[in-house]
Design an enzyme around this catalytic site. Sequence first.
Site, PDB file in Angstrom:
ATOM      1  N   HIS A   1     -10.881  -2.071   0.324  1.00  0.00           N
ATOM      2  CA  HIS A   1     -11.071  -0.737  -0.270  1.00  0.00           C
ATOM      3  C   HIS A   1     -11.833  -0.737  -1.591  1.00  0.00           C
ATOM      4  O   HIS A   1     -11.598   0.109  -2.459  1.00  0.00           O
ATOM      5  CB  HIS A   1      -9.738  -0.011  -0.433  1.00  0.00           C
ATOM      6  CG  HIS A   1      -9.896   1.483  -0.309  1.00  0.00           C
ATOM      7  ND1 HIS A   1      -8.848   2.363  -0.463  1.00  0.00           N
ATOM      8  CD2 HIS A   1     -10.987   2.252  -0.035  1.00  0.00           C
ATOM      9  CE1 HIS A   1      -9.275   3.597  -0.304  1.00  0.00           C
ATOM     10  NE2 HIS A   1     -10.585   3.556  -0.041  1.00  0.00           N
TER      11      HIS A   1
ATOM     12  N   ASP B   1       0.015  -0.810  -5.008  1.00  0.00           N
ATOM     13  CA  ASP B   1      -1.202  -0.339  -5.670  1.00  0.00           C
ATOM     14  C   ASP B   1      -0.986   0.996  -6.361  1.00  0.00           C
ATOM     15  O   ASP B   1      -1.662   1.319  -7.337  1.00  0.00           O
ATOM     16  CB  ASP B   1      -2.372  -0.260  -4.681  1.00  0.00           C
ATOM     17  CG  ASP B   1      -2.104   0.666  -3.493  1.00  0.00           C
ATOM     18  OD1 ASP B   1      -0.959   1.140  -3.326  1.00  0.00           O
ATOM     19  OD2 ASP B   1      -3.053   0.898  -2.724  1.00  0.00           O
ATOM     20  N   ASN B   2      -0.050   1.792  -5.884  1.00  0.00           N
ATOM     21  CA  ASN B   2       0.282   3.090  -6.491  1.00  0.00           C
ATOM     22  C   ASN B   2       1.529   3.619  -5.801  1.00  0.00           C
ATOM     23  O   ASN B   2       2.098   2.955  -4.931  1.00  0.00           O
ATOM     24  CB  ASN B   2      -0.879   4.090  -6.367  1.00  0.00           C
ATOM     25  CG  ASN B   2      -1.490   4.166  -4.989  1.00  0.00           C
ATOM     26  OD1 ASN B   2      -2.607   3.707  -4.782  1.00  0.00           O
ATOM     27  ND2 ASN B   2      -0.759   4.713  -4.028  1.00  0.00           N
TER      28      ASN B   2
ATOM     29  N   CYS C   1      -5.777   4.195  -4.491  1.00  0.00           N
ATOM     30  CA  CYS C   1      -6.032   2.811  -4.082  1.00  0.00           C
ATOM     31  C   CYS C   1      -7.217   2.147  -4.760  1.00  0.00           C
ATOM     32  O   CYS C   1      -7.082   1.108  -5.408  1.00  0.00           O
ATOM     33  CB  CYS C   1      -6.231   2.742  -2.569  1.00  0.00           C
ATOM     34  SG  CYS C   1      -4.840   3.341  -1.592  1.00  0.00           S
TER      35      CYS C   1
ATOM     36  N   ASP D   1       0.832  -1.199   0.000  1.00  0.00           N
ATOM     37  CA  ASP D   1       0.000   0.000   0.000  1.00  0.00           C
ATOM     38  C   ASP D   1       0.870   1.254   0.000  1.00  0.00           C
ATOM     39  O   ASP D   1       1.603   1.518   0.958  1.00  0.00           O
ATOM     40  CB  ASP D   1      -0.903  -0.017   1.242  1.00  0.00           C
ATOM     41  CG  ASP D   1      -2.139   0.845   1.084  1.00  0.00           C
ATOM     42  OD1 ASP D   1      -2.163   1.685   0.170  1.00  0.00           O
ATOM     43  OD2 ASP D   1      -3.083   0.676   1.871  1.00  0.00           O
ATOM     44  N   ASP D   2       0.826   2.005  -1.101  1.00  0.00           N
ATOM     45  CA  ASP D   2       1.515   3.303  -1.203  1.00  0.00           C
ATOM     46  C   ASP D   2       3.034   3.195  -1.048  1.00  0.00           C
ATOM     47  O   ASP D   2       3.669   4.085  -0.465  1.00  0.00           O
ATOM     48  CB  ASP D   2       0.995   4.276  -0.131  1.00  0.00           C
ATOM     49  CG  ASP D   2      -0.469   4.649  -0.317  1.00  0.00           C
ATOM     50  OD1 ASP D   2      -1.088   4.162  -1.274  1.00  0.00           O
ATOM     51  OD2 ASP D   2      -0.992   5.428   0.505  1.00  0.00           O
TER      52      ASP D   2
END
Length: 471
Positions: free
Chosen positions: A135, A285-286, A76, A36-37
């Site tokens: 999410h 995810d990004n 996300c 995540d991130d």
Amino acid sequence: MRKILKGVLVVLIIFLVNLLNAQEKQKPNIIHIIADDVGYDDLSCFGSKDIHTPNLDLLAEQGMKLTQFYAPHGTCTPSRASALTGRYAPRVNNGKGLYVLFPHSKHGLEDELEVSITELLKEQGYTTGLYGKWHLGHLPQYLPCVHGFDEYLGIPYPNDHGPERIGNSGWRPNGISDPQIPLIEQAQVIKRCDNNDIAELPALFTREACKFIYRAVQEEKPFYLQYANIETHTPYFVPKGFEGTSKAGAYGDAVQYLDRSVGIILNTLKRLNIEDNTIIVFSSDNGPLVHKDEELENCYGKFGFTDPDREHLLREGKYQERYDGGIKVSCIAKWPGKIPAASTCNELVTSMDLFTTFAHLAGAEIPTDRVIDGKDIQPLLTGEDGAKSQHKAVYGFTAHGKLMSVRYKNWKLILPGKHWTGQIDNPVLYNVSNDPGEKADVSADHKDVVKEILDLAEKAKHAIDNNKSLE
């Protein structure tokens, strides 16, 4: 005696042939670790100097680094929706798109409109589990078990969507605070978590993910595990005793704790002797947060702090699809005996490709009643001679269909328009092979390239607007 020996030999040969055939037909286990991130260069095997990730480094040593891997979106929800369905974000939910979801959001990923990779895998006999962040909708009709997951334990949205966020961001109704973060098992809220609880959730998710693997092996079923960590998303809480382990503050501690969890999962596969029949893919995810956020710091102190002076290879970070810092992420894949060890793939790949690749690995058929943008990257992963990306270009669409950028060969074109990263009046071109930070505009020297990519961009926008294939 000779006849007996001959008979035994025949039986042995038949047994070995059947064993080999059974092994050939054995479906591989699939693990997708969605960070995540996490930034492209926030792993030591991708160049980080202040964050140490020995387990992910080992994964890269034993497998392949994909250096041109793109998330489909800079945030996300749409990015995860695209990965799960193999479709660009504006196509999701029958073209309605799906933007970042909050505790007050009333919508999510529509099961009747989308086919998930987990649904395809279940049809092939897989048991499926998700541990961590979802999410894609917190209401019962949108939760993972509606989308083909047999087991789910996690939180339905990010760990910073709690009551301390009082609605001054514009995304929340003013004056209405969010509820405490729900911990959900299957479709049941089993606990409302305060920040102390959230700090301990990463360890819980790791333990339960390993238990899921044990159960699948005991049942002799192939499995798909999505391990979606939460600690690298603000607030950067890690279990007690693991703070201050990195040189990059609370965020660095969180990445290193994620690495520890990856190591635990890898050791589980080793103990169960299923490494050789398990493909593992790690991606984010990004991109990461790169700008200070006063609200996050006011809410979480050092656990919501972003250092804007910390250097990154790529330009900008999450929340945008214009520059590579938001959508180009690190990716590692390992499958002993199939993916060459210590190898590198420099071809264009997206997380949407995992949908098609995983489906083919399991023997599933790709849906033909909708456009699937993901490609089968098995030739790239196995190092097949002459293997090339099946994407002519990779497009940076917003969730609602606005095209911000196009990656084509070694070129990156930024399209004109208004954006929070600045107003651009004319197309900007970068040669990202020697300028990964997108600093030097070379459009004036390559007008033919600009025209070629603008033509691709128009065709891509038309394809998205009219639900047609991009290729």
